[in-house]
Design a protein around this motif. Structure first.
Motif, PDB file in Angstrom:
ATOM      1  N   UNK A   1       0.792  -1.234   0.000  1.00 31.42           N
ATOM      2  CA  UNK A   1       0.000   0.000   0.000  1.00 31.42           C
ATOM      3  C   UNK A   1       0.821   1.280   0.000  1.00 31.42           C
ATOM      4  N   UNK A   2       2.114   1.189   0.286  1.00 34.13           N
ATOM      5  CA  UNK A   2       2.918   2.416   0.368  1.00 34.13           C
ATOM      6  C   UNK A   2       3.663   2.631  -0.946  1.00 34.13           C
ATOM      7  N   UNK A   3       3.330   3.691  -1.655  1.00 31.10           N
ATOM      8  CA  UNK A   3       4.032   3.923  -2.918  1.00 31.10           C
ATOM      9  C   UNK A   3       5.489   4.316  -2.642  1.00 31.10           C
ATOM     10  N   UNK A   4       6.381   3.886  -3.504  1.00 32.89           N
ATOM     11  CA  UNK A   4       7.771   4.310  -3.393  1.00 32.89           C
ATOM     12  C   UNK A   4       8.567   3.595  -2.324  1.00 32.89           C
TER      13      UNK A   4
ATOM     14  N   UNK B   1      -4.483   0.845 -10.138  1.00 30.53           N
ATOM     15  CA  UNK B   1      -3.912  -0.466 -10.494  1.00 30.53           C
ATOM     16  C   UNK B   1      -2.415  -0.488 -10.204  1.00 30.53           C
ATOM     17  N   UNK B   2      -1.747   0.589 -10.566  1.00 31.22           N
ATOM     18  CA  UNK B   2      -0.291   0.608 -10.410  1.00 31.22           C
ATOM     19  C   UNK B   2       0.132   0.667  -8.955  1.00 31.22           C
ATOM     20  N   UNK B   3      -0.665   1.312  -8.127  1.00 30.77           N
ATOM     21  CA  UNK B   3      -0.193   1.586  -6.763  1.00 30.77           C
ATOM     22  C   UNK B   3      -1.015   0.985  -5.632  1.00 30.77           C
ATOM     23  N   UNK B   4      -2.276   0.731  -5.870  1.00 25.39           N
ATOM     24  CA  UNK B   4      -3.127   0.388  -4.727  1.00 25.39           C
ATOM     25  C   UNK B   4      -3.817  -0.967  -4.811  1.00 25.39           C
ATOM     26  N   UNK B   5      -3.837  -1.582  -6.002  1.00 25.09           N
ATOM     27  CA  UNK B   5      -4.561  -2.844  -6.139  1.00 25.09           C
ATOM     28  C   UNK B   5      -3.578  -4.006  -6.036  1.00 25.09           C
ATOM     29  N   UNK B   6      -3.713  -4.828  -4.989  1.00 26.50           N
ATOM     30  CA  UNK B   6      -2.789  -5.958  -4.884  1.00 26.50           C
ATOM     31  C   UNK B   6      -3.078  -6.990  -5.978  1.00 26.50           C
ATOM     32  N   UNK B   7      -2.044  -7.584  -6.490  1.00 32.76           N
ATOM     33  CA  UNK B   7      -2.222  -8.662  -7.457  1.00 32.76           C
ATOM     34  C   UNK B   7      -2.518  -8.211  -8.868  1.00 32.76           C
ATOM     35  N   UNK B   8      -2.276  -6.947  -9.162  1.00 30.96           N
ATOM     36  CA  UNK B   8      -2.501  -6.471 -10.528  1.00 30.96           C
ATOM     37  C   UNK B   8      -1.341  -5.569 -10.942  1.00 30.96           C
TER      38      UNK B   8
END
Lengths: 371, 371, 371, 371
Positions: B36-39, C33-40
């Motif tokens: 959940x933590x970007x970067x 999708x890039x940052x918050x969705x697990x498994x994608x």
């Protein structure tokens, strides 16, 4: 056809009330009795400031006015008195009224010292008259609902309690409010102490630790007038309570109570004046309660209605009104709250915790006798 | 047609984080970093219980596991550590991590004594690494909104503050929670102390008076485990605060903050799990928050995102993220809150008010230096 | 000591998603999708405006960009597509994606006419791919809590329902929002129709009566652009629903749902941005939600997480995620809501109630088949 | 000393009220007048069921009772009448009372047809007596607060309005409530119509579309008794309103109003009985309002106090009480709401929208004359 005339012979005569003290609070009680309390009439008004009493009497259609409370106490037509004089006269007036056989409703505090109050309450006991103290919060609908839940065990065994009073203001203390110096405990927090005692019924306050300061008007600190206070209270059942007061809430009149216990929590306290809400470019907003006689209008009426109904029943020999839980604040309640206020003053002076003086055995209420 | 391949050369490498301690809280932080933590990436996990670390690593796709935190501190690929070990190791781990040049995020409390903490924070200062303490409440949306209002002067000069923590429970204390004995101050109320300090920014806590008891499980009283506490705090600006904690709220997780001041009041604290409401024959009802990682899920993510962004900026020599008010809890905050907790323990032992130990000059934060 | 290297061989590969359309909503989904969705993972982006796609790809570290969605559909590495193009292309893109064997997440509406949508959904059915429509409100925590209560029978048999959408605005309609003319039904109220259908699960919408007008910008009335609408809906189980929309709420984003039934009522809808409250001389106030991507941030993440998890399970042959009630909005839901929007347009044109077109038998969902 | 006797010669005599109809609502009004309304006395009671009138008179200490309302109308001591008979007699009684020179307070609806009502209101106009209709919601504190905000322009130009009534019930319809068949429009929604008209002051209702059904007791459908209704209303200013009613809310008495406009929204409606809240293992809960005479006790008192004060001022030739906005519901309000109810009945019969019958010019109120 024509009317059938009715005869209401069966209706009991209303309670005749004499008012002692026609200041701001007295005038409000007078209006309640004259206009909003069923079964009571305002029969006479006493005030050394007789012009004040006369103006009030004329606006309400009350016939009898006097500068001397003794006239009311000597009047055989008067069933009961409402004492709304300055607090330093309360205990003496209770004593005299009881001796005259009048039922007594007294504004808080019932006295300013335990000796004078114990004497007054002994006179009440001896005379067998009904005594009620003006802890009006018990009659507010939300505080009653909370008490009902507590009596039903919703919160379980109380562990943490909170009661707070924030009086409306604009950042300064009016001159009239500065007397007596310990107002924050004797006149204000005494309400919170009663609320906490009532919510934690069955336990006795054992010890208090009070912190107080002049934060609203720091320049009054040297005169000993403190406008902000926080009190920690230990009860005999282990519960820890906090009472808090401040004399200048710019958003109005903020009165809350909370009990947390082994099974849950109940809360009382109304955050907004009505249920209306507005949503604008600035977000959500709502009006807050501004005046105690607005926030507690119903409570002020109902405490006097309770008083009138009880006096009437006692006078007429009929059963008193009853309910599911202790509602009417009486002698033991007045005494217990005053003892807490006095212990707080001592705590501030000493800078540490102070024990709360226990009441004479005769003044302990039944509910707590078995604890 | 066909794809145009993109080259993201300009993107800075993510922060590589090593986790020390894979218990309940460590595992939650690990999941936040990994998902959940970007970067940020979770690069390694250390735990003497290596099976626990391995299980966590496999579920999150983390490659490196070790029983010895020293491996992480010696790993040149690691930018920063998240310390989630038992509290008795915190100060020593901070000291070692700083010496190894690692940036440090440490769960609260940062230590169990002022000497060990002052040494650790001196090491942080000397190494010039970034230090953040896990006071996650600052990142909860409602606490941030309240802080924003306070920074804008909405409440004016603070006079009365309140912060409370009621942990969910069912009337008993789990064994694991009974260590250390002073958990209620060192692990729980330390959150409230930070909230109060942050809300009353610019003032220092001067004195505390603490009352504590074993009300949830009275039989633990003799073992010195206290589950309920109320603390009164005096601040250098005259404000009076109350912090309150209890370990067994049957209705769930109850976290609130309130600041009353010369111009008004701000409140934070979420009473219900969601905005949904139901109305049935029993009246109105709604679900209450039950789990800290649910109530504060966003806050737990955001505190680590703040940490990762700050570390990244410091590593890359770019400007740190900034905001309208102090958000990140740092060295001075960790020290101030611990000093309060320790003073509370002393207050309970003595039965009276106790002064809060001032921090070494080097540890006072900028904002307060000018006070 | 040294690290023990972990091998996560057992972890299933993430779902590779291709985004079609990099406008405002597409860009937000891309970031989710890039940052918050697990498994994608966001594997590729297609947009005729290739500069827009490139900028988005670079900010997120996505490698592949194309001007032509066909490149994504032809890419064997892509498991699934997210369609966020203008609505007039939706049905055709669904058809093509299904034919290419890609799982499909499509923003609402799934089409602008029933013929094109029925063809698209038939293609989905034939290909056996997973289809989800972007009715994100189902994933908002309060709407889910309400649905859970409804599924548990808390409200009994539904009798009256309400759903409303008020978009934030400042009293005017942005140019971009004016296309298509029937936006209020096709793009906005279609959310409310789905909420009502979902809340009243098991019943079919039978008839609608719609009133609509240009009240925000009356000068657009002649262009046929209506910004305010109220729709009355009759359902097969007798329930009467009202859906309401307006394009310019100065206080922000207002989304609510309510179901009243034989046993009670459930409500969803968040009135304030956070739980923080302020009290000042002006009374109580609080911030209101301002942006759909803030109000529904979690919902937007969770709908894509549900999509990714379902696609992954279908791809890997593992059991799909399941819950206590119907959550994922699928083909029948997309069709049902569009039929209502189209009936509303007809109702406005005719000035009277209009029947809702029933779906082809193949498109009716299981839950309702037995009704 | 002794009393100084006061002479209140300056006080105007109270208004002498005759009650027509001693059923449930009449009895409540009687109690209000006798006990809670300042400046009014309950002088006589008429009811064909003379035992009912006698019992009421005795409980309130009222002297005169009659089976024939004509006795009251012929009594020169009576200033005003309160009409609380069944609705089918309302218009005729208004006509007779006006002809007898009595001021009139009439429970809603003022009639069951426009012809009879127009005749009655013409008689009122001709006699120059004061007329008030029992739309008590205008006097509820939250509805007044909302109206005050609307009059101040807080919501801007109204665009969407909503008013709803859900009567308490347990899933069945009491026999007494089933008469007349169109109760839901004539007796219940007529309140909501007035609320909407008042909130949207200055605009006229133009067209209604009503949907109604027997959802609480489906078996009454064949008898024509409908217990649930939703009405869409178009106003002359473009605003679209929805009124909604149901006869069996298991959670109690639910009355709400909402106005959304170009600048924001205002809402009225009380969700809970008091401000008290409880938190237990089941979550948050609170009591809901159960009884109209509890929810609206103050409103019922205040509408009669307004009536008495206005009658008294008119009788004494003193200025009437005034306020910042239109409060008292009068002849035009009674007529407008009835015309809407009748149009709704027609709409249900026809299954389409129906125009609202305009009032005779003489009955349009000033505020709207200029529209």
């Amino acid at each position: 056809m024509a009317y059938i005339e009715q005869h209401s012979a069966g209706l009991s005569a209303p309670v005749k009330v004499g008012l002692i003290g026609s200041g701001w609070m007295g005038a409000f009680h007078a209006e309640s009795i004259a206009r909003r309390v069923p079964g009571a009439v305002l029969a006479a008004i006493a005030d050394p400031n007789v012009e004040s009493a006369q103006a009030l009497a004329q606006s309400l259609g009350t016939a009898k006015v006097t500068a001397d409370a003794a006239d009311i106490l000597a009047d055989p037509e008067i069933d009961a008195v409402v004492i709304a004089s300055p607090a330093r006269f309360h205990s003496a007036l209770i004593t005299q009224a009881a001796a005259a056989g009048k039922h007594v409703f007294c504004e808080k505090p019932a006295g300013q010292g335990l000796d004078e109050l114990d004497a007054a309450l002994a006179a009440v006991e001896k005379a067998g008259v009904h005594f009620q103290i003006g802890f009006n919060r018990r009659y507010a609908d939300d505080f009653q609902a909370a008490k009902k839940d507590l009596a039903a065990g919703i919160a379980g065994q109380p562990q943490l309690l909170r009661s707070l009073t924030r009086d409306p203001g604009n950042g300064s203390i009016p001159n009239a409010a500065r007397v007596p110096a310990w107002t924050v405990f004797l006149e204000t927090l005494i309400h919170d102490f009663d609320t906490l005692n009532w919510f934690n019924e069955g336990a006795e306050p054992v010890e208090v630790y009070a912190v107080a300061d002049a934060l609203v008007e720091p320049k009054l600190r040297d005169q000993g007038f403190l406008d902000t206070a926080v009190v920690t209270i230990r009860y005999s059942n282990g519960a820890i309570a906090v009472a808090e007061a401040n004399f200048s809430a710019l958003y109005g009149y903020d009165i809350r109570g909370e009990v947390f216990g082994s099974k849950g929590m109940v809360q009382a306290g109304r955050a907004t004046e009505t249920a209306a809400r507005r949503y604008t470019a600035e977000g959500l907003s709502a009006d807050t309660p501004r005046l105690n006689v607005e926030l507690f209008r119903q409570a002020y009426t109902d405490e006097l209605a309770d008083f009138a109904a009880t006096v009437r029943a006692q006078r007429d020999g009929t059963p008193p009104p009853s309910g599911a839980f202790t509602l009417t604040p009486g002698a033991a309640d007045a005494r217990r709250a005053l003892a807490m206020a006095l212990a707080c003053i001592e705590s501030v002076k000493q800078g540490g915790p102070v024990a709360v003086a226990a009441a004479p055995v005769a003044l302990r209420d039944d509910a707590r006798a078995g604890v």
